[in-house]
Design a protein around this motif. Structure first.
Motif, mmCIF file in Angstrom:
data_model
loop_
_atom_site.group_PDB
_atom_site.id
_atom_site.type_symbol
_atom_site.label_atom_id
_atom_site.label_comp_id
_atom_site.label_asym_id
_atom_site.label_seq_id
_atom_site.Cartn_x
_atom_site.Cartn_y
_atom_site.Cartn_z
ATOM 1 N N ARG A 171 11.449 -73.565 20.040
ATOM 2 C CA ARG A 171 10.572 -74.293 20.952
ATOM 3 C C ARG A 171 11.287 -74.720 22.218
ATOM 4 O O ARG A 171 10.684 -74.828 23.279
ATOM 5 N N LYS A 173 13.299 -71.730 25.609
ATOM 6 C CA LYS A 173 12.763 -71.382 26.927
ATOM 7 C C LYS A 173 13.128 -72.433 27.975
ATOM 8 O O LYS A 173 13.385 -72.103 29.137
ATOM 9 N N GLN A 182 16.759 -71.905 28.821
ATOM 10 C CA GLN A 182 16.901 -70.663 29.580
ATOM 11 C C GLN A 182 16.492 -70.868 31.031
ATOM 12 O O GLN A 182 17.178 -70.417 31.958
ATOM 13 N N THR A 183 15.376 -71.539 31.248
ATOM 14 C CA THR A 183 14.898 -71.781 32.611
ATOM 15 C C THR A 183 15.861 -72.660 33.383
ATOM 16 O O THR A 183 16.169 -72.392 34.556
#
Length: 325
Positions: free
Chosen positions: A126, A129, A132-133
């Motif tokens: 969850r 991301k 990563q961003t």
């Protein structure tokens, strides 16, 4: 050709077909894959126009270039353009800066990216991301934007760090006039901007590892650190080596935006921030010597090519499976 039998009667031996030449085999390969080759034709043409046709301009490195005469009309001057660069006082300094900075970038970024990739692999799906961003976002910022962000922190009398130091009663630092601090600053800025891209590459490599290796290690009672050093890093070694060889090839080429915009082109910092690319740019801007600029560019390309071949050769001697070719 006849071959005599045991009774003396000649016996016909069929002639063996001659081995097909390389050109014939290539033509057969082309006919079998002609549809795919035609689909790739636009990309091949773009590559030829952008990357190979400009190689004709390398002759400028050996000419006394004049704009009114053009590339082919200008007079040849041998290796004088190379002598201009290597005989300058700054030649050793900027070459040293270029090599040492790139070597530091390779070591620091690779180490940090591997650590972050391993940590991201332990995060639940969850939140992956989000991380990563956050890591990848600086990679999309131009060096001009990053230069203004750096200026907002370091500017004397108006920068964030100036007021922060005053609030603690410390003496403010004139960042754009003290050259000894910039090796650390440039390494830090480069790491902040580039580590996200490298992390995602290594993270993708970790995801591709067969999970049964880790399950078997858990059954045997292996700890997280043991799995990292006995499974993850050994299986990532080919990927690490490929990226290392590519990075070594660019060791004589510095990122112009990093070394020009981040130090704000301050002349006080040239001893520690000036690299081959910024030196050539200023020489071309101030002197207009296109031949010298082309000579230095050729010098960088040839040395980079030799470094790639040498690095790949050494790695192939150690372990041929990890070599790039």
């Amino acid at each position: 050709m006849d071959k005599p039998t045991s009774g003396g009667t000649p016996q016909a031996v069929p002639l063996r077909s001659r081995p097909r030449g390389k050109l014939a085999r290539e033509w057969e390969q082309f006919k079998r894959n002609k549809e795919l080759l035609f689909l790739s034709l636009p990309g091949i043409l773009i590559k030829l126009v952008i990357n190979y046709l400009p190689l004709i301009g390398l002759i400028v490195a050996f000419k006394q270039y004049r704009f009114d005469l053009g590339i082919f009309g200008s007079e040849w001057n041998g290796l004088n353009n190379f002598k201009f660069f290597f005989s300058s006082e700054a030649a050793f300094q900027i070459t040293r800066n270029t090599v040492l900075y790139n070597l530091g970038f390779i070591i620091i970024t690779t180490t940090a990216a591997l650590i972050l990739a391993v940590l991201m692999n332990e995060v639940s799906g969850r939140f992956v991301k989000v991380y990563q961003t956050a890591l990848f976002f600086p990679y999309f910022l131009s060096w001009v934007v990053v230069g203004y962000i750096t200026l907002a922190f370091l500017e004397h009398e108006k920068g964030f760090l100036y007021h922060l130091f005053l609030s603690f009663g410390w003496d403010p630092v004139q960042w754009y006039q003290e050259a000894d601090k910039w090796p650390y600053l440039l390494n830090g800025v480069q790491l902040w901007k580039a580590v996200g891209f490298s992390t995602l590459i290594y993270y993708a490599g970790i995801i591709g590892i067969n999970p049964t290796y880790y399950e078997a290690a858990k059954i045997d009672g292996a700890s997280k650190f043991q799995m990292v050093f006995r499974i993850t890093l050994p299986l990532l070694t080919p990927l690490i080596i490929i990226l290392f060889i590519i990075a070594v090839g660019g060791m004589f080429r510095a990122d112009f935006g990093l070394f020009y915009f981040i130090p704000n082109n301050s002349s006080f910092l040239y001893t520690t921030t000036d690299v081959i690319d910024t030196y050539v740019y200023r020489s071309l801007r101030d002197l207009g010597d296109v031949g010298m600029s082309a000579a230095v560019g050729l010098y960088q390309s040839v040395v980079g090519f030799i470094l790639v071949l040498s690095t790949n050769y050494i790695i192939k001697k150690i372990n041929s499976e990890n070599a790039l070719w």
